[in-house]
Design a protein around this motif. Sequence first.
Motif, PDB file in Angstrom:
ATOM      1  N   ASN A   1      33.248  43.706  39.907  1.00  0.00           N
ATOM      2  CA  ASN A   1      35.312  44.461  40.694  1.00  0.00           C
ATOM      3  C   ASN A   1      36.189  43.482  40.147  1.00  0.00           C
TER       4      ASN A   1
ATOM      5  N   SER B   1      37.011  45.436  36.695  1.00  0.00           N
ATOM      6  CA  SER B   1      38.061  46.988  37.072  1.00  0.00           C
ATOM      7  C   SER B   1      39.414  46.695  37.307  1.00  0.00           C
ATOM      8  N   ARG B   2      39.787  45.677  37.185  1.00  0.00           N
ATOM      9  CA  ARG B   2      41.422  45.537  37.527  1.00  0.00           C
ATOM     10  C   ARG B   2      42.012  44.340  36.116  1.00  0.00           C
TER      11      ARG B   2
ATOM     12  N   HIS C   1      28.558  40.537  41.864  1.00  0.00           N
ATOM     13  CA  HIS C   1      29.163  41.565  42.535  1.00  0.00           C
ATOM     14  C   HIS C   1      30.728  41.530  42.490  1.00  0.00           C
ATOM     15  N   PHE C   2      30.862  40.327  42.206  1.00  0.00           N
ATOM     16  CA  PHE C   2      32.483  40.156  42.557  1.00  0.00           C
ATOM     17  C   PHE C   2      32.982  39.926  41.085  1.00  0.00           C
TER      18      PHE C   2
ATOM     19  N   TYR D   1      43.208  38.888  43.456  1.00  0.00           N
ATOM     20  CA  TYR D   1      42.068  39.497  43.891  1.00  0.00           C
ATOM     21  C   TYR D   1      41.331  38.158  43.834  1.00  0.00           C
TER      22      TYR D   1
ATOM     23  N   ASP E   1      26.373  40.985  48.552  1.00  0.00           N
ATOM     24  CA  ASP E   1      27.682  41.927  47.998  1.00  0.00           C
ATOM     25  C   ASP E   1      28.648  42.205  49.656  1.00  0.00           C
TER      26      ASP E   1
END
Length: 414
Positions: free
Chosen positions: A263, A266-267, A259-260, A314, A235
């Motif tokens: 993350n 959440s955006r 994990h990416f 991102y 990660d």
Amino acid sequence: MTVPTTIDAGAWLGKYLEGDDVNPDLPRAMLKAFAETLMSAEASATCGAAYNERTEERSNSRNGYRQRPWDTRVGSVDLAVPKLRQGTYFPDWLVTPRRRAEQALVAVIGQAYVEGVSTRRVDDLVKAMGIEGISRSEVSRMAAELDAKVAAFRDRPLDSGPYRYVWVDALTQKVREAGRVVNVAAVVATAVNHQGQREVVGFDIVTVEDTAAWTEFLRGLVARGLAGVELVISDAHGGIKAAIAAVLSDATWQRCRTHFMANLASRVPKVSWPMVATLVRSIFEQADRDATWAQLGDVVDKLTSAGFCDAALYVLDAADDILAFSAFPVEHWPKIRSNNPQERLNKEIRRRTDVVGIFPNRAAVTRLLGALLVEQNDEWVVGKRYMGAETLAAPRTTKPSAADPRPAIEVAVG
């Protein structure tokens, strides 16, 4: 239940053949009676006297029975295994002993129970495993035996290299220290050896998952023989990245796809996530490097056009990290472009450690985690190869392709 030390086979068989209550499963009943008679005779020999016999040679006595399932060719048989008042009796010649991981779980829970730190939610499991009356000496004996095996596995030389691909990750565990419950990190590293087999190359228990802890862990692996590492998958923890750069400076870092994606979610609004996730996953499904980078450019354009500029930026910022696998042979992509193998191992570890909840000390965490990893490593050794040994010799792509679309992506987003 009382099991006699001798048996009149003719009378016993006649009971089932001539009586009104004929046993519908005679072979299993006969096997059960025969096995229990043998166990009773062995327990009597251990005690120095037969059941209910009074003699000066007696050195121990019975203390009831415990039920233990026994899988046979005629089905599962529920055996009544004799218990002793002093020490333990187990017919290892008849019933397969617990596996290392189960022994470790028994030792850990037994230690917690003996020391009075067992929680209510594991009490039922404690009793089901027969630990309610376990002594401190029995816990210590079991723990010492397991600790020796785990230590030998943990300190073994890594002589199956080169280890081209390495996965590292950490799991949080709760431990009692100085009268309070604290969190520690169990760090685990797995790799693919030169034969294409997966291998657990190391594990440790650290206080804080920081750069110093990860650096020390990786240096320990190198000292034991870890070499030839070209790609490390983990990660985006800052401590891991810094340690990899310091210890494995010749290796490329691949960001864990699992994990990416978490993350990235959440955006993005929850209602739009399925669509965005499908778009981003398509990047990893291409057949070659050029197509992969081209698809990333298309996805960024589509996200930008749909109003998900934050998500598009991102993805673009993480492009080099999440697509590091594209510089390696295409045959390896399905195995190295995600962290799913490590996540599955973590899930299995969690399944076992969650039973304990709060460990009595760090040694208990090491014992259970080590026993689990020893078993997993043994299964990998005799199992199917994770990668072909021939393809592991294929060189990586060292220079970006001429069709790499990253400049165009930057203009599109800008």
